[in-house]
Design an enzyme around this catalytic site. Sequence first.
Site, mmCIF file in Angstrom:
data_model
loop_
_atom_site.group_PDB
_atom_site.id
_atom_site.type_symbol
_atom_site.label_atom_id
_atom_site.label_comp_id
_atom_site.label_asym_id
_atom_site.label_seq_id
_atom_site.Cartn_x
_atom_site.Cartn_y
_atom_site.Cartn_z
ATOM 1 C CE LYS A 33 -5.600 -7.895 -1.973
ATOM 2 N NZ LYS A 33 -5.678 -7.687 -0.570
ATOM 3 C CE LYS A 64 -13.566 -3.811 0.702
ATOM 4 N NZ LYS A 64 -12.519 -3.851 1.727
ATOM 5 C CE LYS A 102 -4.385 -1.769 1.478
ATOM 6 N NZ LYS A 102 -5.448 -1.880 2.438
HETATM 7 P P1 TYM Z 1 -10.614 -6.152 3.586
HETATM 8 O O1 TYM Z 1 -11.653 -5.108 3.803
HETATM 9 O O2 TYM Z 1 -9.524 -5.866 2.598
HETATM 10 O O3 TYM Z 1 -11.261 -7.515 3.162
HETATM 11 C C1 TYM Z 1 -12.304 -8.105 3.914
HETATM 12 C C2 TYM Z 1 -12.229 -9.621 3.879
HETATM 13 O O4 TYM Z 1 -12.307 -10.086 2.522
HETATM 14 C C3 TYM Z 1 -11.182 -10.936 2.247
HETATM 15 N N1 TYM Z 1 -10.781 -10.711 0.850
HETATM 16 C C4 TYM Z 1 -10.626 -11.705 -0.040
HETATM 17 N N2 TYM Z 1 -10.777 -13.032 0.055
HETATM 18 C C5 TYM Z 1 -10.538 -13.770 -1.058
HETATM 19 N N3 TYM Z 1 -10.170 -13.203 -2.251
HETATM 20 C C6 TYM Z 1 -10.005 -11.878 -2.381
HETATM 21 N N4 TYM Z 1 -9.668 -11.343 -3.549
HETATM 22 C C7 TYM Z 1 -10.235 -11.058 -1.242
HETATM 23 N N5 TYM Z 1 -10.183 -9.713 -1.028
HETATM 24 C C8 TYM Z 1 -10.512 -9.529 0.266
HETATM 25 C C9 TYM Z 1 -10.090 -10.481 3.209
HETATM 26 O O5 TYM Z 1 -9.122 -11.481 3.408
HETATM 27 C C10 TYM Z 1 -10.901 -10.155 4.444
HETATM 28 O O6 TYM Z 1 -11.162 -11.348 5.177
HETATM 29 N N6 TYM Z 1 -7.537 -5.695 7.475
HETATM 30 C C11 TYM Z 1 -8.793 -6.268 7.055
HETATM 31 C C12 TYM Z 1 -9.979 -5.822 7.896
HETATM 32 C C13 TYM Z 1 -9.827 -6.058 9.358
HETATM 33 C C14 TYM Z 1 -9.928 -7.322 10.023
HETATM 34 C C15 TYM Z 1 -9.742 -7.028 11.393
HETATM 35 C C16 TYM Z 1 -10.157 -8.613 9.563
HETATM 36 C C17 TYM Z 1 -9.588 -5.116 10.319
HETATM 37 N N7 TYM Z 1 -9.544 -5.708 11.527
HETATM 38 C C18 TYM Z 1 -9.741 -8.049 12.356
HETATM 39 C C19 TYM Z 1 -10.163 -9.636 10.532
HETATM 40 C C20 TYM Z 1 -9.964 -9.344 11.875
HETATM 41 C C21 TYM Z 1 -9.050 -5.838 5.625
HETATM 42 O O7 TYM Z 1 -8.528 -4.853 5.144
HETATM 43 O O8 TYM Z 1 -9.970 -6.576 4.982
#
Ligand code: TYM
Length: 332
Positions: free
Chosen positions: A194, A197, A111
């Site tokens: 991947k 968003k 990032k």
């Molecule tokens: P975020 O918002 O990027 O994504 C949310 C969830 O979706 C999963 N994900 C995917 N899984 C499979 N293929 C993909 N292309 C893909 N893109 C996203 C992510 O693995 C995630 O499970 N840091 C985290 C948010 C967070 C969090 C937490 C998660 C903050 N605190 C505590 C678990 C526990 C994030 O940016 O997710």
Amino acid sequence: MGRIFSGIQPTGNLHLGNYLGAIRNWVNMQRAHESLFCIVDLHALTTHPEPQKLQEHIREVAAAYIAAGIDPEKSYIFPQSSVPAHCELAWIFSCLTPLGWLNRMIQFKEKAGKQREQANLGLYAYPVLQAADILIYKATHVPIGEDQKQHIELARDIAGAFNRQYGQDYFELPEPIILKTSARIMSLRDGTVKMSKSDSSDYSRINFLDDTDLIAHKIRKAKTDSDPISGKPEAMEHRPEALNLLGIYATLANLTLEEVCQQFEGSTFAPFKKKLIEQILAEMDPIRKRMIDLLKDQTTIDTFLKKGSDKARSLAFHHIKEIQDIVGFLSL
Ligand code: TYM
């Protein structure tokens, strides 16, 4: 019985990767576990969203959770910012986290890119807040996609550092739960990155709010190759786009990749894509419709969020008091 915590950033463009990698698994897990599904708006602040857009996206994620089958009466759905103890614990953890651990974080490197010196402190400290998100509830299981694995490993290290520093077994180390087929859904334009968003091409992903025609169009346009489908996934390892579409189909149809390869062995991608479109629409169309209905009624969404926040706050408050006592703060 363990406790589940997971979260998604309200940064817009919620997509099929978020659904298959995370939300869909939560729906199944919530039956057997006390579950907290957070909308991590503090984390989203690292990208400087417009305040009005942030509010919109928080409600959108809440609507997506509920539309996909998270039960807001049983599980806690809430915005992270409504529970101040996340930040309080993040500070305590910051004082126990060596910079060396943070310097290894792949997501920060990706990032921040070449602008490392310009990256904000929030982005750098992001995984410490994530550890606090999980541990403030003493969650035992964290269902996530593959890309979050390193952050959960760090949360385990931080929990261990806290226990060692204060000579207590206060935190149980949380376990990441990553399902094999849906762990990493890739971009529809490039099978080596991947689905995300923040990808500038909307054709790289299927969004929750895409309508039937747009989904069909995006899948028809998705990059593949002209070779027929092989009966064995190993034989397709050098064809990442093809493998990705087969993986999406397998997850939606609750089949293994091997079974899908056998089912479509020898077929070209045009007929396979037709079947894939049917599978995606069968699952995502009802979710989109429910989501649109929910979004018309902001008051109901806010009522669910308030209820979830109240329950989460009271659990977090109980733990933060114990933690404050352990670290030696006065309880006045
Ligand atoms: P975020 O918002 O990027 O994504 C949310 C969830 O979706 C999963 N994900 C995917 N899984 C499979 N293929 C993909 N292309 C893909 N893109 C996203 C992510 O693995 C995630 O499970 N840091 C985290 C948010 C967070 C969090 C937490 C998660 C903050 N605190 C505590 C678990 C526990 C994030 O940016 O997710």
